[in-house]
Design an enzyme around this catalytic site. Structure first.
Site, PDB file in Angstrom:
ATOM      1  N   ASP A   1     -17.096 -20.189 -27.375  1.00  0.00           N
ATOM      2  CA  ASP A   1     -16.179 -20.142 -26.226  1.00  0.00           C
ATOM      3  C   ASP A   1     -16.891 -19.969 -24.890  1.00  0.00           C
ATOM      4  O   ASP A   1     -16.567 -19.064 -24.107  1.00  0.00           O
ATOM      5  CB  ASP A   1     -15.166 -19.008 -26.411  1.00  0.00           C
ATOM      6  CG  ASP A   1     -14.418 -19.073 -27.721  1.00  0.00           C
ATOM      7  OD1 ASP A   1     -14.082 -20.191 -28.144  1.00  0.00           O
ATOM      8  OD2 ASP A   1     -14.156 -18.014 -28.324  1.00  0.00           O
TER       9      ASP A   1
ATOM     10  N   GLU B   1      -5.020 -24.602 -26.424  1.00  0.00           N
ATOM     11  CA  GLU B   1      -5.602 -23.310 -26.042  1.00  0.00           C
ATOM     12  C   GLU B   1      -6.789 -23.539 -25.123  1.00  0.00           C
ATOM     13  O   GLU B   1      -7.095 -24.673 -24.741  1.00  0.00           O
ATOM     14  CB  GLU B   1      -6.061 -22.552 -27.298  1.00  0.00           C
ATOM     15  CG  GLU B   1      -7.074 -23.325 -28.125  1.00  0.00           C
ATOM     16  CD  GLU B   1      -7.329 -22.721 -29.503  1.00  0.00           C
ATOM     17  OE1 GLU B   1      -6.661 -21.723 -29.847  1.00  0.00           O
ATOM     18  OE2 GLU B   1      -8.201 -23.246 -30.216  1.00  0.00           O
TER      19      GLU B   1
END
Length: 534
Positions: free
Chosen positions: A40, A208
């Site tokens: 991420d 997301e």
């Protein structure tokens, strides 16, 4: 006084010396730029400096901050969560904790906005220096969902972009990306919430990881879809207004490896963040996974790809359309930093930044002095969901070796210390010394198995482990020149994704000590720890 010929000679020497780094600089770079457990990624630029942060789930300290001048060489400079009173991870499974962060800079202040799943949800931190210290969390209880991101518009308004599940889902795992104003004076979301997109198609799952940008006067919303596995992808959406409506790009997904099949060596490409260099070029950092025989043992890593815009559409590695393992490096001054030695001698009075523990320590549990790490035996065990005396660094290579010298003596059957390879509280290897023996233990999907046990009474012991692909061999000895294998070769499927492990966190290697539920004042002393590619 110097003569003109002397001055000319000195100038020529100086110019040659200055040009040497440029002449020695490589023309290409290798992916991943941050190997091992670095999921991420989010990035921002301040002048000529780049800063990157990754999610860390229940590792402490959390949210590592990396610095670079050239987008290829990255140095760990600190952590945003490095004080026990900032965040408590006890009781959380390894797949929870600090999810995808976003790092941004605005008017002299750095911001990280993040979600702690299971421990308060959405919050942001601030710092004047990205190396820290960072503020205590500013919690946003009114901000639903996960994966928050922020951006500032031209008028100074700060916008929050978040993710929630669709209220009345029309398909499985449908998510919605929304925008709302974040009032940094009131430290809360204000005004109306506006839904931006459900994804690029009518079956887009797990929308997301949003990031909102304003490029050439228009708003570009980049999100991830398909989950963080084989179907992961990046899609973009465009609008003339920050609150939409957003139109999906014709070429979506703009980047994915889902189309290459299960045997392609790099998969799960997604969760990216764009950055523009001081030269006007665009690049993107994103996560991806490397495979061995369709298994992923190193978890999600950070990759880098070139981006060019075709009107409003970002095109990734034009002519290739995928993440490349080797490609021309960014047009930035080559700026390597001094690498840390593979052998940590534990000099100084604190651990190097690369070392982490699992979950939040409630009290000091180690000391670094006299060139050694002194690890206190704690009652807590690794198999629990509370902090244990575990110290690990990231495993970054498919072929690696590690070793350590430990001094440990006990007269009690409950006391153990040694080397660990950790993925979760249910999936790990431990090579431990106890009262009269050395024991190799495997925990796989919550079931513990004693692989091998050998008699051993000396206080000092050398532990060694070599990993080659999916094979791993543990060894021990009274010196590094007299190592003996303990147990047969083991399989690193124990730390692979989807083998009783969540796909979120990653593996570490290091040291562990426990008194298995009883009080103890004993310590295990580690003279050094070595880890490197094999």
């Amino acid at each position: 006084m110097l003569k003109s010929k002397q001055i000319a000679l000195i100038m020529m020497v100086l110019m040659t010396w200055v040009s040497l780094p440029a002449q020695n600089a490589p023309t290409t770079f290798e992916n991943p730029i941050l190997p091992g457990y670095h999921p991420d990624p989010s990035i921002c630029r301040v002048g000529d400096d780049y800063y990157l942060v990754n999610s860390t789930f229940v590792w402490f300290p959390g949210l590592p901050i990396y610095h670079s001048k050239d987008l290829v060489n990255w140095e760990l400079i600190g952590h945003a969560i490095d004080r026990p009173d900032q965040m408590d991870f006890d009781g959380l499974p390894d797949m929870l904790g600090l999810f995808a962060p976003t790092i941004r800079y605005h008017e002299g202040t750095f911001y990280i906005i993040n979600t702690c799943v299971g421990c308060g949800m959405n919050f942001y931190l601030t710092a004047k220096n990205p190396a820290g210290p960072w503020s205590d969390p500013n919690w946003l209880p009114e901000a639903d969902g996960i994966d928050p991101s922020i951006m500032w518009d031209d008028d100074g308004t700060c916008y929050y972009t978040g993710v929630v599940g669709a209220e009345n889902p029309e398909w499985k795992d449908q998510g919605v990306i929304y925008n709302q104003v974040l009032d940094l004076q009131q430290k809360k979301l204000v005004g109306e919430r506006h839904n931006a997109t459900y994804g690029h198609a009518n079956n887009a799952s797990y929308s997301e990881g949003p990031h909102l940008y304003k490029i050439n006067g228009k708003y570009l919303l980049m999100i991830s879809e398909g989950g963080t596995g084989v179907y992961h992808a990046l899609t973009v959406h465009h609008s003339d207004s920050v609150f939409g409506p957003y139109t999906t790009d014709y070429i979506n997904p703009v980047l994915s490896h889902r189309q290459f099949g299960l045997d392609y060596p790099v998969h799960a490409i997604g969760h990216g963040d764009l950055v523009q260099t001081q030269n006007g070029d665009w690049w993107c950092v994103m996560l991806g996974k490397r495979r061995i025989n369709r298994l992923t043992t190193l978890a999600r890593e950070t990759f880098l790809a070139k981006v060019e815009f075709d009107d409003q559409t970002p095109v990734f590695n034009p002519g290739e359309g995928k993440v490349l393992m080797t490609q021309t490096r960014p047009d930035l001054p080559w700026t390597p930093f001094e690498k840390k030695p593979a052998k940590d001698e534990f000099n100084g009075d604190k651990l190097d930044l690369k070392w982490c523990t699992i979950r939040t320590p409630k009290k000091p549990f180690y000391q670094v002095n006299q060139g050694a790490l002194h690890l206190n035996l704690q009652q807590e065990v690794m198999d629990s969901l509370v902090h244990s005396a575990t110290v690990v660094q990231r495993i970054e290579h498919h072929n690696f070796e590690a070793s350590t010298k430990m001094s440990f003596k006990t007269s009690k059957n409950n006391e153990q210390a040694g080397l660990t390879i950790y993925r979760t509280n249910e999936n790990h290897f431990n090579l431990l010394k106890d009262k009269n023996s050395l024991v190799l233990i495997k925990a796989f999907k919550g079931e513990q198995t004693e692989i091998a046990r050998v008699p051993y009474k000396n206080k000092d012991v050398y532990f060694h482990v070599e990993g080659h692909g999916l094979d791993i061999q543990f060894s021990y000895g009274e010196s590094l020149d007299a190592l003996k294998p303990i147990g047969d070769k083991q399989n690193l499927i124990v730390i692979a994704d989807l083998q009783g492990n969540a796909m979120f966190n990653g593996p570490g290697i290091g040291m562990y000590a426990t008194s298995n539920g009883k009080d103890s004042k004993n310590q295990a002393v580690f003279d050094w720890f070595y880890y490197d590619e094999k």
